[in-house]
Design an enzyme around this catalytic site. Structure first.
Site, PDB file in Angstrom:
ATOM      1  N   SER A  15      38.306  85.918 111.730  1.00  0.00           N
ATOM      2  CA  SER A  15      37.147  85.623 110.878  1.00  0.00           C
ATOM      3  C   SER A  15      36.142  84.695 111.559  1.00  0.00           C
ATOM      4  CB  SER A  15      37.608  84.979 109.571  1.00  0.00           C
ATOM      5  OG  SER A  15      36.465  84.610 108.815  1.00  0.00           O
ATOM      6  N   SER A  17      33.817  83.305 109.692  1.00  0.00           N
ATOM      7  CA  SER A  17      33.261  82.477 108.616  1.00  0.00           C
ATOM      8  C   SER A  17      33.360  80.972 108.877  1.00  0.00           C
ATOM      9  CB  SER A  17      33.916  82.843 107.277  1.00  0.00           C
ATOM     10  OG  SER A  17      33.545  84.152 106.931  1.00  0.00           O
ATOM     11  N   LYS A  66      39.521  91.362  98.112  1.00  0.00           N
ATOM     12  CA  LYS A  66      38.287  91.258  97.320  1.00  0.00           C
ATOM     13  C   LYS A  66      38.468  91.751  95.879  1.00  0.00           C
ATOM     14  CE  LYS A  66      35.159  91.482 101.283  1.00  0.00           C
ATOM     15  NZ  LYS A  66      33.992  92.118 101.905  1.00  0.00           N
ATOM     16  N   GLY A 127      30.475 106.438 103.183  1.00  0.00           N
ATOM     17  CA  GLY A 127      31.610 105.639 102.703  1.00  0.00           C
ATOM     18  C   GLY A 127      31.411 105.279 101.247  1.00  0.00           C
ATOM     19  N   GLY A 130      34.795  99.552  98.848  1.00  0.00           N
ATOM     20  CA  GLY A 130      34.338  98.302  98.244  1.00  0.00           C
ATOM     21  C   GLY A 130      32.978  97.854  98.757  1.00  0.00           C
ATOM     22  N   THR A 153      36.221 111.642 101.049  1.00  0.00           N
ATOM     23  CA  THR A 153      36.772 112.113  99.776  1.00  0.00           C
ATOM     24  C   THR A 153      35.600 112.186  98.802  1.00  0.00           C
ATOM     25  OG1 THR A 153      38.742 110.845 100.349  1.00  0.00           O
ATOM     26  CG2 THR A 153      38.611 111.697  98.087  1.00  0.00           C
TER      27      THR A 153
HETATM   28  P1  NAP Z   1      37.309 100.354 102.114  1.00  0.00           P
HETATM   29  O1  NAP Z   1      37.133  99.998 100.686  1.00  0.00           O
HETATM   30  O2  NAP Z   1      38.679 100.410 102.703  1.00  0.00           O
HETATM   31  O3  NAP Z   1      36.607 101.816 102.309  1.00  0.00           O
HETATM   32  C1  NAP Z   1      36.763 102.501 103.508  1.00  0.00           C
HETATM   33  C2  NAP Z   1      35.833 103.720 103.515  1.00  0.00           C
HETATM   34  O4  NAP Z   1      35.940 104.308 104.818  1.00  0.00           O
HETATM   35  C3  NAP Z   1      36.189 104.805 102.505  1.00  0.00           C
HETATM   36  O5  NAP Z   1      35.000 105.370 102.011  1.00  0.00           O
HETATM   37  C4  NAP Z   1      36.951 105.824 103.368  1.00  0.00           C
HETATM   38  O6  NAP Z   1      36.833 107.145 102.894  1.00  0.00           O
HETATM   39  C5  NAP Z   1      36.211 105.708 104.670  1.00  0.00           C
HETATM   40  N1  NAP Z   1      36.995 106.148 105.820  1.00  0.00           N
HETATM   41  C6  NAP Z   1      38.096 105.573 106.348  1.00  0.00           C
HETATM   42  N2  NAP Z   1      38.529 106.280 107.428  1.00  0.00           N
HETATM   43  C7  NAP Z   1      37.653 107.322 107.566  1.00  0.00           C
HETATM   44  C8  NAP Z   1      37.558 108.408 108.492  1.00  0.00           C
HETATM   45  N3  NAP Z   1      38.450 108.565 109.510  1.00  0.00           N
HETATM   46  N4  NAP Z   1      36.548 109.291 108.357  1.00  0.00           N
HETATM   47  C9  NAP Z   1      35.643 109.143 107.345  1.00  0.00           C
HETATM   48  N5  NAP Z   1      35.678 108.143 106.442  1.00  0.00           N
HETATM   49  C10 NAP Z   1      36.689 107.244 106.554  1.00  0.00           C
HETATM   50  O7  NAP Z   1      36.491  99.395 103.074  1.00  0.00           O
HETATM   51  P2  NAP Z   1      35.203  98.510 102.682  1.00  0.00           P
HETATM   52  O8  NAP Z   1      35.644  97.202 102.122  1.00  0.00           O
HETATM   53  O9  NAP Z   1      34.288  99.358 101.895  1.00  0.00           O
HETATM   54  O10 NAP Z   1      34.597  98.188 104.142  1.00  0.00           O
HETATM   55  C11 NAP Z   1      34.023  99.207 104.933  1.00  0.00           C
HETATM   56  C12 NAP Z   1      33.655  98.641 106.298  1.00  0.00           C
HETATM   57  O11 NAP Z   1      32.583  97.714 106.160  1.00  0.00           O
HETATM   58  C13 NAP Z   1      34.823  97.872 106.940  1.00  0.00           C
HETATM   59  O12 NAP Z   1      34.931  98.289 108.282  1.00  0.00           O
HETATM   60  C14 NAP Z   1      34.405  96.416 106.844  1.00  0.00           C
HETATM   61  O13 NAP Z   1      34.862  95.659 107.949  1.00  0.00           O
HETATM   62  C15 NAP Z   1      32.875  96.503 106.837  1.00  0.00           C
HETATM   63  N6  NAP Z   1      32.250  95.381 106.099  1.00  0.00           N
HETATM   64  C16 NAP Z   1      31.382  94.580 106.787  1.00  0.00           C
HETATM   65  C17 NAP Z   1      30.777  93.507 106.115  1.00  0.00           C
HETATM   66  C18 NAP Z   1      29.813  92.604 106.844  1.00  0.00           C
HETATM   67  O14 NAP Z   1      29.542  91.493 106.372  1.00  0.00           O
HETATM   68  N7  NAP Z   1      29.234  93.036 107.960  1.00  0.00           N
HETATM   69  C19 NAP Z   1      31.055  93.262 104.761  1.00  0.00           C
HETATM   70  C20 NAP Z   1      31.924  94.124 104.103  1.00  0.00           C
HETATM   71  C21 NAP Z   1      32.528  95.191 104.780  1.00  0.00           C
HETATM   72  P3  NAP Z   1      37.908 107.766 101.867  1.00  0.00           P
HETATM   73  O15 NAP Z   1      37.484 107.335 100.491  1.00  0.00           O
HETATM   74  O16 NAP Z   1      37.793 109.236 102.065  1.00  0.00           O
HETATM   75  O17 NAP Z   1      39.264 107.216 102.254  1.00  0.00           O
END
Ligand code: NAP
Length: 273
Positions: A15, A17, A66, A127, A130, A153
């Protein structure tokens, strides 16, 4: 006594942070300590309560907690209620207030730091997890011409359309619904930025002058950014600005002081070359 804050996650060693908040505290002259706490996977609520009992004032929350952060809140703000997830908690006596600043951070980074106004633009989020849930309302408030979500999905994307129907007119589908569509801003909110998996994006997806935004940060050119680059996109960004902007929102919420973000983003930026 110095006010104490922390980020809680599992794992947490990666992290940024603590670094971001100590830079903010130095720059604004705030007397505070900010640490990283790794909670056991089955022990998030206990970890929060111990930190509160020790006099902690607030925490940031990262993966995978979260949703649980939202669930333990006594006073979830609208951003957290809509996302069903929280990334910042503030403790007031026994009360736990919850916010989700990820979406505001994303929008501020795109519009302010990257100088891409969203009003009237066609915006696609890849995507439906969350991070997308947290981003939808702040993005919609910028009045894009189209706000679309594509997800592996497709049903999860359609569920988002139903959940947000009262507030947002969302276009949703699988990646097979994208051919023939063109977008000015394409945001990768999947976790593929952490792997080497490309998304099935069709040719012609990026409009001329489009911005390709990867939410994952610090990884250089991810598969998504490489795809965009190969399609001729020159405006490429990763999520470091979003990370620092959501941190600034939390800092302001806790301390009542808004820190400057540009110098901190500059320190944390990893080249996308
Ligand atoms: P999450 O809830 O686990 O959602 C993951 C998403 O990725 C789902 O829509 C999933 O699709 C998709 N996915 C996973 N593997 C895949 C693949 N091989 N091909 C296509 N789609 C795939 O994660 P999240 O919390 O939304 O976070 C998403 C990303 O954003 C993470 O990498 C996180 O580190 C980043 N993030 C960055 C910040 C920042 O401050 N920069 C803040 C928050 C999050 P399915 O529904 O089909 O499984």
């Amino acid at each position: 006594m110095t006010d104490r804050y922390a980020v809680i996650g599992h794992p947490i060693a990666h992290s940024q942070s603590p670094r971001i908040h100590s830079l903010f505290a130095q720059a604004t002259g705030q007397a505070m300590a900010y640490t990283a706490i790794e909670a056991p996977l089955d022990g998030f609520a206990d970890t929060v309560r111990s930190f509160m009992a020790e006099g902690g004032r607030g925490v940031n929350v990262t993966l995978p907690f979260k949703l649980q952060a939202f669930q333990i809140a006594t006073d979830p703000m609208e951003s957290a209620r809509l996302a069903g997830a929280a990334n910042a908690l503030r403790f007031e006596g026994d009360r736990i207030r919850a916010e989700n600043f990820d979406g505001v951070g994303l929008v501020r980074d795109i519009q302010h730091n990257l100088a891409m106004p969203l009003a009237g633009r066609r915006v696609l989020i890849c995507g439906a997890g969350g991070a997308t849930r947290g981003a939808l309302l702040p993005l919609a408030q910028c009045r894009p011409a189209v706000l679309a979500v594509a997800n592996r999905t497709a049903d999860t994307a359609h569920q988002l359309r139903r959940d947000f129907a009262a507030r947002i007119d969302l276009q949703t589908g699988g990646y097979d619904s994208l051919p023939g569509e063109t977008f000015d801003v394409v945001i990768n909110a999947t976790s593929t930025g952490l792997s080497q998996t490309p998304l099935p994006l069709p040719a012609g997806l990026f409009a001329s002058g489009a911005l390709a935004y990867e939410m994952v940060y610090g990884k250089g050119l991810t598969p998504f950014l490489r795809q965009a680059q190969a399609a001729g996109v020159t405006r490429l960004a990763d999520g470091v600005g979003m990370l620092v902007e959501q941190a600034a929102e939390a800092f302001d919420w806790w301390r009542g002081v808004r820190p400057a973000t540009a110098p901190v983003i500059q320190q944390l930026t990893v080249s996308l070359a």
